[in-house]
Design a protein around this motif. Sequence first.
Motif, PDB file in Angstrom:
ATOM      1  N   LEU A 114     -38.272  77.714 166.158  1.00 16.42           N
ATOM      2  CA  LEU A 114     -37.770  78.512 165.048  1.00 16.42           C
ATOM      3  C   LEU A 114     -38.845  78.714 163.990  1.00 16.42           C
ATOM      4  O   LEU A 114     -39.700  77.852 163.775  1.00 16.42           O
ATOM      5  N   GLY A 115     -38.769  79.864 163.308  1.00 16.62           N
ATOM      6  CA  GLY A 115     -39.673  80.106 162.201  1.00 16.62           C
ATOM      7  C   GLY A 115     -39.233  79.353 160.963  1.00 16.62           C
ATOM      8  O   GLY A 115     -38.109  78.848 160.860  1.00 16.62           O
ATOM      9  N   ALA A 116     -40.135  79.263 159.986  1.00 12.46           N
ATOM     10  CA  ALA A 116     -39.842  78.528 158.760  1.00 12.46           C
ATOM     11  C   ALA A 116     -38.837  79.289 157.907  1.00 12.46           C
ATOM     12  O   ALA A 116     -38.920  80.505 157.761  1.00 12.46           O
ATOM     13  N   HIS A 117     -37.877  78.553 157.346  1.00 14.81           N
ATOM     14  CA  HIS A 117     -36.889  79.120 156.446  1.00 14.81           C
ATOM     15  C   HIS A 117     -36.328  78.008 155.585  1.00 14.81           C
ATOM     16  O   HIS A 117     -36.203  76.859 156.025  1.00 14.81           O
ATOM     17  N   CYS A 118     -35.967  78.341 154.347  1.00 14.85           N
ATOM     18  CA  CYS A 118     -35.510  77.344 153.392  1.00 14.85           C
ATOM     19  C   CYS A 118     -34.199  76.695 153.811  1.00 14.85           C
ATOM     20  O   CYS A 118     -33.916  75.563 153.408  1.00 14.85           O
ATOM     21  N   SER A 119     -33.382  77.362 154.645  1.00 17.26           N
ATOM     22  CA  SER A 119     -32.078  76.827 155.036  1.00 17.26           C
ATOM     23  C   SER A 119     -32.046  76.355 156.481  1.00 17.26           C
ATOM     24  O   SER A 119     -30.963  76.108 157.020  1.00 17.26           O
ATOM     25  N   ILE A 120     -33.201  76.230 157.111  1.00 15.39           N
ATOM     26  CA  ILE A 120     -33.284  75.779 158.497  1.00 15.39           C
ATOM     27  C   ILE A 120     -34.098  74.496 158.548  1.00 15.39           C
ATOM     28  O   ILE A 120     -35.182  74.417 157.962  1.00 15.39           O
ATOM     29  N   GLN A 121     -33.571  73.498 159.257  1.00 16.41           N
ATOM     30  CA  GLN A 121     -34.307  72.243 159.394  1.00 16.41           C
ATOM     31  C   GLN A 121     -35.634  72.494 160.109  1.00 16.41           C
ATOM     32  O   GLN A 121     -35.675  73.101 161.175  1.00 16.41           O
TER      33      GLN A 121
END
Length: 527
Positions: free
Chosen positions: A212-219
Amino acid sequence: DLLPPPLPKKQLQRAESLPEQGPSQHCRGDPTPWAGSILYGIPPAHPRHEEGAPSSIPPWDRPSWGPKKPLTKSQSLGEPVARSSPQKAPSPSPAELTFGMVDRELGQLLQPLEGPAGVCGVVLGCQAASLARLSARIQEELVGLEEWQQLLEAELAGKSWAALSILDWEPCCESRDAWYFRVGFTFEQTQLVFAAKVPKPGCASLGVQSSLGAHCSIQRLIGRFTDRLPWELVLPGIPGEQSQSRSGEEPARLATRPILQVLISPEVPYQTLAGFVKGSHGLHRTSPGHYERLACLLLLQVCMGLEHLRVQNVGQGDLCPENLLLVQCPCPPRSQQGKEASLSLPRLLISSFFKVKDKRRPCSTSQEQDWTEGLTAPPSLVADELNVGMLIYQILHVDISLENTLGFRSNRLPEIPSLSIYSTGLKRLAVLLLHRDPCKRVSVEQARSILQVLLWGPRQELFARSKKTLTLLRSWVEVKRALLLLKFAENSAGAGASPSLEEWLCCQYFKEVTEHTLYQVTQALYA
């Protein structure tokens, strides 16, 4: 017949200073009406737009601001160009303007403007660019620099339990599908604290999560390895774990410990959303307005994470409060410093995933069958819209168990009590998300926009005395965007605390929102 052809007339050289009548008349039918104006450095007359219709060409993108093309002689003469003015440097765009820019460059931008309207366009462009830069800086403080994360990934490659120091024998957080342990790692003479994610038996989405790509709401993951679990770790719920001795020699039954794939995450969760909801009954009762605002902010983070997963063609494996992790932000908001920790907004992380094979579930031919299956199917097979709708009831402490859903056959949902200014909007959103007909439910993207309007406006009283038009909504966005930047400027001169997660979410809203989106969202919300 033997005479040579006459020489060109002298008057053709006037093309150096004045254009001929032929090309200027031809420009009247040219689809680019500013072409003639560029020759003289005069900005074109902007066409008028209908009331409420935004300009298709923003003031700071118009071609008349580019470099001016110097006049040349007629090319048929075969003579070199003479007395042509030197090429001018391109004028800076509003996104490049700074307070320290020299007046010479600033003058290049101001010269072609047409009075206050042109200056207003430049200012609006500067504000939008400044808000985007500010949002990016706050995000770096919240989730860390991308380069720093890559360095950690490279350093942790090939490492296992031996390279980590276990800080707590018991998990700091337990979700439905994993245990989380605080571990230490020394990097560049600094002790860093990470979370080691140990999956429970039968729960494995590690391969999907690592892509997964980086995101503020993804672990986020920065390391992974396969190793036998250390004997010190206590796994609640496993028979014999609570009575295991942690003193003396390593127990002989270490060989019975499973060999598992472990993930390392830079975010250390302290609680699940289920634990937060269970322990917040008193806060909801004593401070309903504050608690329901927290509910909107938590739901907003869920929707933003789901949007990111859809772009990655990945679905949430089990979107339930037990699998949504809460992480403390680097610092509390300025307005909440010194208050109890329960009032601060945590980061919410989605931690369970699966690969999506079908991009979209087709609309069911039987609406009631779709509704019943949505209530009884495993969470990973339920549409995101249904999951978010049920989350609203769970966060607001309203029972939506299967026993209480029998009344849905008469198209009735459990009642959400009106305790604050957010109650009516959350109830309206839940109805839109849990519509019987899946084709009539609002999408996760629309739910995110509705939550943003609930949090930061425009509220319904804006339209009490003025008719709702695109012009009114555009003016509201422009004024609120300017006031938001002024708020950041005033706060920076105060205590100097870093912006909060809520302020970053607000920046994201005003950075992207348009009057057209607001028109549609307010129609659905205030219908």
